[in-house]
Write a protein that holds these residues in place. Structure first.
Motif, PDB file in Angstrom:
ATOM      1  N   ASN A 181       0.828  -1.211   0.000  1.00  0.00           N
ATOM      2  CA  ASN A 181       0.000   0.000   0.000  1.00  0.00           C
ATOM      3  C   ASN A 181       0.860   1.258   0.000  1.00  0.00           C
ATOM      4  OD1 ASN A 181      -1.256  -2.259   1.692  1.00  0.00           O
ATOM      5  ND2 ASN A 181      -3.002  -1.059   1.019  1.00  0.00           N
ATOM      6  N   GLY A 182       0.493   2.171  -0.858  1.00  0.00           N
ATOM      7  CA  GLY A 182       1.149   3.473  -0.862  1.00  0.00           C
ATOM      8  C   GLY A 182       2.545   3.509  -1.453  1.00  0.00           C
ATOM      9  N   ALA A 183       2.964   2.434  -2.103  1.00  0.00           N
ATOM     10  CA  ALA A 183       4.330   2.402  -2.653  1.00  0.00           C
ATOM     11  C   ALA A 183       4.491   3.383  -3.820  1.00  0.00           C
ATOM     12  CB  ALA A 183       4.677   0.992  -3.124  1.00  0.00           C
ATOM     13  N   GLY A 184       3.381   3.697  -4.468  1.00  0.00           N
ATOM     14  CA  GLY A 184       3.445   4.611  -5.615  1.00  0.00           C
ATOM     15  C   GLY A 184       3.029   3.948  -6.917  1.00  0.00           C
ATOM     16  N   LYS A 185       2.263   2.866  -6.827  1.00  0.00           N
ATOM     17  CA  LYS A 185       1.865   2.111  -8.026  1.00  0.00           C
ATOM     18  C   LYS A 185       1.055   2.974  -8.999  1.00  0.00           C
ATOM     19  CE  LYS A 185      -0.264  -0.920  -5.432  1.00  0.00           C
ATOM     20  NZ  LYS A 185       0.209  -0.414  -4.136  1.00  0.00           N
ATOM     21  N   THR A 186      -0.017   3.560  -8.481  1.00  0.00           N
ATOM     22  CA  THR A 186      -0.927   4.289  -9.375  1.00  0.00           C
ATOM     23  C   THR A 186      -0.223   5.507  -9.973  1.00  0.00           C
ATOM     24  OG1 THR A 186      -2.665   3.546  -7.897  1.00  0.00           O
ATOM     25  CG2 THR A 186      -3.269   5.199  -9.525  1.00  0.00           C
ATOM     26  N   THR A 187       0.529   6.208  -9.155  1.00  0.00           N
ATOM     27  CA  THR A 187       1.270   7.378  -9.652  1.00  0.00           C
ATOM     28  C   THR A 187       2.250   6.961 -10.735  1.00  0.00           C
ATOM     29  OG1 THR A 187       1.120   8.235  -7.402  1.00  0.00           O
ATOM     30  CG2 THR A 187       2.637   9.356  -8.878  1.00  0.00           C
ATOM     31  N   THR A 188       2.950   5.865 -10.496  1.00  0.00           N
ATOM     32  CA  THR A 188       3.917   5.372 -11.482  1.00  0.00           C
ATOM     33  C   THR A 188       3.209   5.006 -12.779  1.00  0.00           C
ATOM     34  OG1 THR A 188       5.407   4.562  -9.767  1.00  0.00           O
ATOM     35  CG2 THR A 188       5.607   3.524 -11.931  1.00  0.00           C
ATOM     36  N   PHE A 211     -10.886  -3.055  -4.654  1.00  0.00           N
ATOM     37  CA  PHE A 211     -11.095  -3.011  -3.212  1.00  0.00           C
ATOM     38  C   PHE A 211     -11.354  -1.581  -2.726  1.00  0.00           C
ATOM     39  CE2 PHE A 211      -9.134  -2.944   1.105  1.00  0.00           C
ATOM     40  CZ  PHE A 211     -10.036  -3.795   1.713  1.00  0.00           C
ATOM     41  N   ARG A 212     -10.583  -0.651  -3.263  1.00  0.00           N
ATOM     42  CA  ARG A 212     -10.632   0.721  -2.767  1.00  0.00           C
ATOM     43  C   ARG A 212     -11.178   1.638  -3.862  1.00  0.00           C
ATOM     44  NH1 ARG A 212      -7.000   4.838  -1.624  1.00  0.00           N
ATOM     45  NH2 ARG A 212      -5.469   3.986  -3.067  1.00  0.00           N
ATOM     46  N   ALA A 213     -12.345   2.230  -3.607  1.00  0.00           N
ATOM     47  CA  ALA A 213     -12.979   3.089  -4.614  1.00  0.00           C
ATOM     48  C   ALA A 213     -12.049   4.231  -5.008  1.00  0.00           C
ATOM     49  CB  ALA A 213     -14.287   3.631  -4.067  1.00  0.00           C
ATOM     50  N   THR A 324      10.466   4.011  -6.043  1.00  0.00           N
ATOM     51  CA  THR A 324       9.913   5.369  -5.962  1.00  0.00           C
ATOM     52  C   THR A 324      10.462   6.137  -4.765  1.00  0.00           C
ATOM     53  OG1 THR A 324       8.084   4.603  -4.604  1.00  0.00           O
ATOM     54  CG2 THR A 324       7.716   4.616  -6.993  1.00  0.00           C
ATOM     55  N   LYS A 325      10.140   7.413  -4.755  1.00  0.00           N
ATOM     56  CA  LYS A 325      10.383   8.305  -3.614  1.00  0.00           C
ATOM     57  C   LYS A 325      11.864   8.442  -3.265  1.00  0.00           C
ATOM     58  CE  LYS A 325       5.810   6.976  -2.006  1.00  0.00           C
ATOM     59  NZ  LYS A 325       4.884   6.750  -0.947  1.00  0.00           N
ATOM     60  N   LEU A 326      12.702   8.327  -4.276  1.00  0.00           N
ATOM     61  CA  LEU A 326      14.138   8.503  -4.029  1.00  0.00           C
ATOM     62  C   LEU A 326      14.478   9.980  -3.836  1.00  0.00           C
ATOM     63  CD1 LEU A 326      15.600   5.779  -6.408  1.00  0.00           C
ATOM     64  CD2 LEU A 326      15.701   5.803  -3.916  1.00  0.00           C
ATOM     65  N   ASP A 327      13.479  10.840  -3.960  1.00  0.00           N
ATOM     66  CA  ASP A 327      13.670  12.253  -3.668  1.00  0.00           C
ATOM     67  C   ASP A 327      13.404  12.543  -2.194  1.00  0.00           C
ATOM     68  OD1 ASP A 327      11.007  11.407  -4.419  1.00  0.00           O
ATOM     69  OD2 ASP A 327      10.369  13.469  -4.082  1.00  0.00           O
ATOM     70  N   GLY A 328      12.965  11.547  -1.461  1.00  0.00           N
ATOM     71  CA  GLY A 328      12.595  11.768  -0.060  1.00  0.00           C
ATOM     72  C   GLY A 328      13.773  11.548   0.868  1.00  0.00           C
ATOM     73  N   GLY A 357       9.991  12.109  -7.563  1.00  0.00           N
ATOM     74  CA  GLY A 357       9.048  13.186  -7.279  1.00  0.00           C
ATOM     75  C   GLY A 357       7.660  12.794  -7.738  1.00  0.00           C
ATOM     76  N   GLU A 358       6.723  13.690  -7.490  1.00  0.00           N
ATOM     77  CA  GLU A 358       5.334  13.366  -7.811  1.00  0.00           C
ATOM     78  C   GLU A 358       4.919  13.826  -9.206  1.00  0.00           C
ATOM     79  OE1 GLU A 358       2.627  13.509  -4.210  1.00  0.00           O
ATOM     80  OE2 GLU A 358       4.282  14.795  -3.579  1.00  0.00           O
ATOM     81  N   GLY A 359       5.759  14.628  -9.831  1.00  0.00           N
ATOM     82  CA  GLY A 359       5.417  15.174 -11.150  1.00  0.00           C
ATOM     83  C   GLY A 359       5.595  14.150 -12.264  1.00  0.00           C
TER      84      GLY A 359
END
Ligand SMILES: Nc1nc2c(ncn2[C@@H]2O[C@H](COP(=O)(O)OP(=O)(O)OP(=O)(O)O)[C@@H](O)[C@H]2O)c(=O)[nH]1
Length: 377
Positions: A181-188, A211-213, A324-328, A357-359
Motif C-alpha cells: 500500500n502506498g508504494a506509488g503504483k498508481t502514480t507510477t 477493493f478501494r474506490a 519510488t520516492k528517491l527524492d525523499g 518526485g510526484e510530477g
C-alpha cells in the motif's frame, strides 16, 4: 526526461479496433484517437536505427543515452532531486573519505556507513571486499581515489539492474503492477502512461484495485488526464476486470495494457493468492501475458524493500522493479542489496524506473553509474 524510441516499421498504426468487441468490456471508456507520434519517436524508417537487417520485431527502448539527450536543465533538476534525496546517506559515506589515510579505521567506518545506508550485511561485505581488491590492484593511496574506486564497485554491482522496458513485442504488451500500500503504483502507472502515449502508444488501463474506490478514481483521473482508455468495475473480482481489459486491449489493437492492483503485504496470504489469480487469468486472456510483472517499491523502506522484492518474486516471478520516492529520505543502499540478491537469483530483476518526485517528469530510467555517484556525493 526519457523517451521511448520506436524501432519497428509501421509502429503507431494499431490494428483496426473491432467495434463489436467494445461491448465485451462493459465499463471501458471510448477509445480516444491515439496520440500522434513525435518525430523523434517515429523514425522514417527502421534503418534510421541501423535495423534494416534486424529481423526482430519490437521495441521501444527507453535508452540510457536519453538521459544525456535531455536538456541540461531537465537532467540537472532530476539528478539534483535524486542527490538531495540521497544526501543523508551520501554525506555519511563521503565523510569516510575526508581523511588522509587508507587504513583499517577507514574500512571500518565505511562498513558502518554502508550498513547505515541500508545496503545490508551481504552487500556491505561484498562492496568492502571488492574495494580492497581494487585498492590492491591499482595501488591507490589517496582517499579520493579510493572513493572513486568504491563508486566503480557500486556501479558495477548495480549495472545488471540497468535495463530497458521493452514494449512492442506483443500487441498488447501486458504489464501487471503490484506492491504494498502506498508504494506509488498508481502514480507510477500515470507517469508511465503519459510517456507511452506521448510517444504514440495506445494504452489501456485496468483498474484491478476493486477493493478501494479511491484507487479506481485515482486511476480514472490519470486515464482522463492522459486521454487513454480504462476498464474499471465497482467491487467484484480484480481478475475479472483484468481479463476484460486484456481482452479489450487485444481486440482494439492496443499497444499496452497496464493493470493496477490493490496494495497488499506479502504476508497477507489470501491477498497474495488473489494476485497470483490475477496473473493466471491474464494468461488465460492472452497466452504469453503478462509480459511484465512489475513491483513498485518505496525507496524509503530500507532493507524492507528487499524483503518485499523477495516475497513478491516468490509469489509472482517479477520481471522488473520501479523504486519510488528517491527524492525523499531514501538512503539508496538497498539497491546494492537488491543487486546482490539479483545476482544470486541468476536473472537480475531490473530497475526499469526510479521515481524522484510526484510530477510527470519525475519517472526516470535507472542509470547505475549516476546512482552510484549520487550515493557518494
Ligand atoms: N515524493 C514522491 N512521492 C511519490 C513518488 N511516487 C509516488 N509518490 C506519492 O506517494 C503517494 C502514494 O502513491 P500512490 O500512487 O497512490 O500509491 P499506491 O501504491 O497506488 O497506493 P495504494 O493504491 O494505496 O496501494 C502519493 O502521494 C504519490 O504522489 C515519488 O517518486 N516521489
Amino acid at each position: 526526461m526519457f523517451s521511448f524510441i520506436k524501432k519497428k516499421l509501421g509502429w503507431g498504426q494499431p490494428e483496426k479496433a473491432d467495434p463489436a468487441d467494445k461491448a465485451t468490456a462493459p465499463e471501458a471508456s471510448p477509445a480516444p484517437a491515439p496520440a500522434a507520434p513525435s518525430p523523434a519517436a517515429a523514425p522514417a524508417s527502421a534503418s534510421a536505427f541501423g535495423l534494416a537487417s534486424a529481423p526482430s520485431p519490437v521495441a521501444w527502448v527507453p535508452q540510457a543515452q536519453d538521459d544525456t539527450q535531455a536538456k541540461p536543465t531537465d537532467r540537472r533538476s532530476w539528478l539534483d532531486r535524486l542527490k538531495s534525496g540521497l544526501r543523508k546517506t551520501g554525506s555519511s559515506i563521503a565523510q569516510v573519505f575526508t581523511g588522509t589515510r587508507i587504513d583499517d579505521a577507514l574500512y571500518e567506518e565505511l562498513e558502518a556507513a554502508l550498513l547505515m545506508a541500508d545496503a545490508g550485511v551481504a552487500a556491505t561485505e561484498h562492496l568492502l571486499a571488492d574495494l580492497k581488491q581494487r585498492v590492491k590492484d591499482t595501488k591507490a593511496t589517496d582517499p579520493a581515489a579510493v572513493k572513486a574506486l568504491l563508486a566503480d564497485g557500486i556501479a558495477e554491482l548495480l549495472k545488471p539492474l540497468e535495463q530497458s522496458l521493452q514494449i512492442g513485442q506483443h500487441t498488447p504488451t501486458v504489464i501487471m503492477v503490484a506492491g504494498v500500500n502506498g508504494a506509488g503504483k498508481t502514480t507510477t502507472i500515470g507517469k508511465l502512461t503519459r510517456h507511452l502515449s506521448d510517444h504514440g502508444a495506445q494504452v489501456l488501463l485496468a483498474a484491478a484495485d476493486t477493493f478501494r474506490a479511491a484507487a479506481r478514481e485515482q486511476l480514472a483521473v490519470w486515464a482522463d488526464r492522459n486521454r487513454v482508455q480504462i476498464v474499471s468495475q465497482e467491487g467484484g473480482d480484480p481478475a475479472a476486470v483484468t481479463f476484460d481489459a486484456v481482452t479489450a486491449g487485444k481486440a482494439r489493437g492496443c499497444d499496452v495494457v497496464i493493470a493496477d492492483t490493490a496494495g497488499r503485504l506479502a504476508t497477507q496470504i489470501h491477498l497474495m493468492d488473489e494476485l497470483k489469480k490475477v496473473k493466471r487469468v491474464i494468461g488465460k486472456a492472452m497466452d504469453s501475458a503478462p509480459h511484465e510483472v512489475l513491483l513498485v517499491v518505496d525507496g524509503n523502506t530500507g532493507q524492507n524493500a528487499l524483503t518485499q522484492v523477495k516475497a513478491f518474486d516468490d509469489a509472482l516471478g517479477l520481471t522488473g522493479l520501479v523504486v519510488t520516492k528517491l527524492d525523499g529520505t531514501a538512503k539508496g543502499g538497498v539497491l546494492a542489496a537488491i543487486a546482490l540478491w539479483s545476482r544470486q537469483r541468476g536473472t537480475p530483476v531490473p530497475v526499469y524506473f526510479i521515481g524522484v518526485g510526484e510530477g510527470l517528469e519525475d519517472l526516470q530510467t535507472f542509470n547505475a553509474r549516476e546512482f552510484a555517484r549520487a550515493l557518494l556525493e
